[in-house]
Design a protein around this motif. Structure first.
Motif, PDB file in Angstrom:
ATOM      1  N   PHE A   7       0.701  -1.109   0.084  1.00 25.33           N
ATOM      2  CA  PHE A   7      -0.170  -0.153  -0.004  1.00 25.33           C
ATOM      3  C   PHE A   7       0.930   1.224   0.094  1.00 25.33           C
ATOM      4  CE2 PHE A   7      -2.329  -3.396   2.147  1.00 25.33           C
ATOM      5  CZ  PHE A   7      -3.614  -3.246   1.271  1.00 25.33           C
ATOM      6  N   ALA A   8       0.273   2.219  -0.588  1.00 28.67           N
ATOM      7  CA  ALA A   8       1.127   3.598  -0.718  1.00 28.67           C
ATOM      8  C   ALA A   8       0.070   4.689  -0.492  1.00 28.67           C
ATOM      9  CB  ALA A   8       1.844   3.646  -1.866  1.00 28.67           C
ATOM     10  N   LEU A   9       0.770   5.868  -0.049  1.00 29.67           N
ATOM     11  CA  LEU A   9      -0.073   7.229   0.047  1.00 29.67           C
ATOM     12  C   LEU A   9       0.094   7.965  -1.388  1.00 29.67           C
ATOM     13  CD1 LEU A   9      -0.037   7.777   3.579  1.00 29.67           C
ATOM     14  CD2 LEU A   9      -2.132   6.895   2.424  1.00 29.67           C
ATOM     15  N   GLU A  15      -6.369  15.619  -1.934  1.00 30.81           N
ATOM     16  CA  GLU A  15      -6.807  14.810  -1.177  1.00 30.81           C
ATOM     17  C   GLU A  15      -5.671  13.417  -1.081  1.00 30.81           C
ATOM     18  OE1 GLU A  15     -10.762  13.299  -1.677  1.00 30.81           O
ATOM     19  OE2 GLU A  15     -11.517  15.369  -1.265  1.00 30.81           O
ATOM     20  N   TRP A  16      -5.311  13.144   0.200  1.00 39.28           N
ATOM     21  CA  TRP A  16      -4.533  11.915   0.457  1.00 39.28           C
ATOM     22  C   TRP A  16      -5.440  10.545   0.041  1.00 39.28           C
ATOM     23  CZ3 TRP A  16       0.624  12.269   0.201  1.00 39.28           C
ATOM     24  CH2 TRP A  16       1.022  13.323   0.475  1.00 39.28           C
ATOM     25  N   VAL A  36      -3.450   4.074  10.150  1.00 41.11           N
ATOM     26  CA  VAL A  36      -3.278   5.294   9.483  1.00 41.11           C
ATOM     27  C   VAL A  36      -3.364   6.221  10.616  1.00 41.11           C
ATOM     28  CG1 VAL A  36      -4.067   6.856   7.819  1.00 41.11           C
ATOM     29  CG2 VAL A  36      -4.523   4.118   7.267  1.00 41.11           C
ATOM     30  N   THR A  37      -2.221   7.318  10.407  1.00 42.11           N
ATOM     31  CA  THR A  37      -2.194   8.486  11.308  1.00 42.11           C
ATOM     32  C   THR A  37      -2.130   9.802  10.437  1.00 42.11           C
ATOM     33  OG1 THR A  37      -1.145   7.085  12.920  1.00 42.11           O
ATOM     34  CG2 THR A  37      -0.941   9.683  13.363  1.00 42.11           C
ATOM     35  N   ALA A  38      -3.108  10.595  10.653  1.00 42.56           N
ATOM     36  CA  ALA A  38      -2.898  11.892  10.055  1.00 42.56           C
ATOM     37  C   ALA A  38      -2.887  13.152  10.758  1.00 42.56           C
ATOM     38  CB  ALA A  38      -4.486  12.117   9.154  1.00 42.56           C
ATOM     39  N   SER A  39      -2.095  14.012  10.466  1.00 42.30           N
ATOM     40  CA  SER A  39      -1.891  15.285  11.412  1.00 42.30           C
ATOM     41  C   SER A  39      -1.774  16.396  10.549  1.00 42.30           C
ATOM     42  CB  SER A  39      -0.745  15.294  12.224  1.00 42.30           C
ATOM     43  OG  SER A  39      -0.325  16.369  12.862  1.00 42.30           O
TER      44      SER A  39
END
Length: 66
Positions: A7-9, A15-16, A36-39
């Motif tokens: 998997f990749a971003l 938008e991610w 998944v962590t988003a900041s």
């Protein structure tokens, strides 16, 4: 985790998005659990994403000669 980095971003139209880098094989692994962590620098959000791989008939038929 991200088993073998499948998997990749990527940033798509602002938008991610998480995507699969190559086809998944259920016979190799049928479940992926991705944390998944988003900041944004101030707030942090976490989520767990479960990906279940369904089976397809990707094997050629084998016939015995009669």
């Amino acid at each position: 985790g991200n088993y073998r980095g499948v998997f990749a971003l990527g940033l798509v139209q602002g938008e991610w998005k998480m995507y699969v880098k190559w086809p998944l094989d259920r016979e190799e692994r049928n479940l992926y659990i991705i944390n998944v962590t988003a900041s944004d620098g101030l707030f942090v959000s976490q989520a767990t994403v479960e990906v279940t791989v369904i089976d397809t008939n990707d094997n050629s038929p084998i016939c015995d000669e009669v």
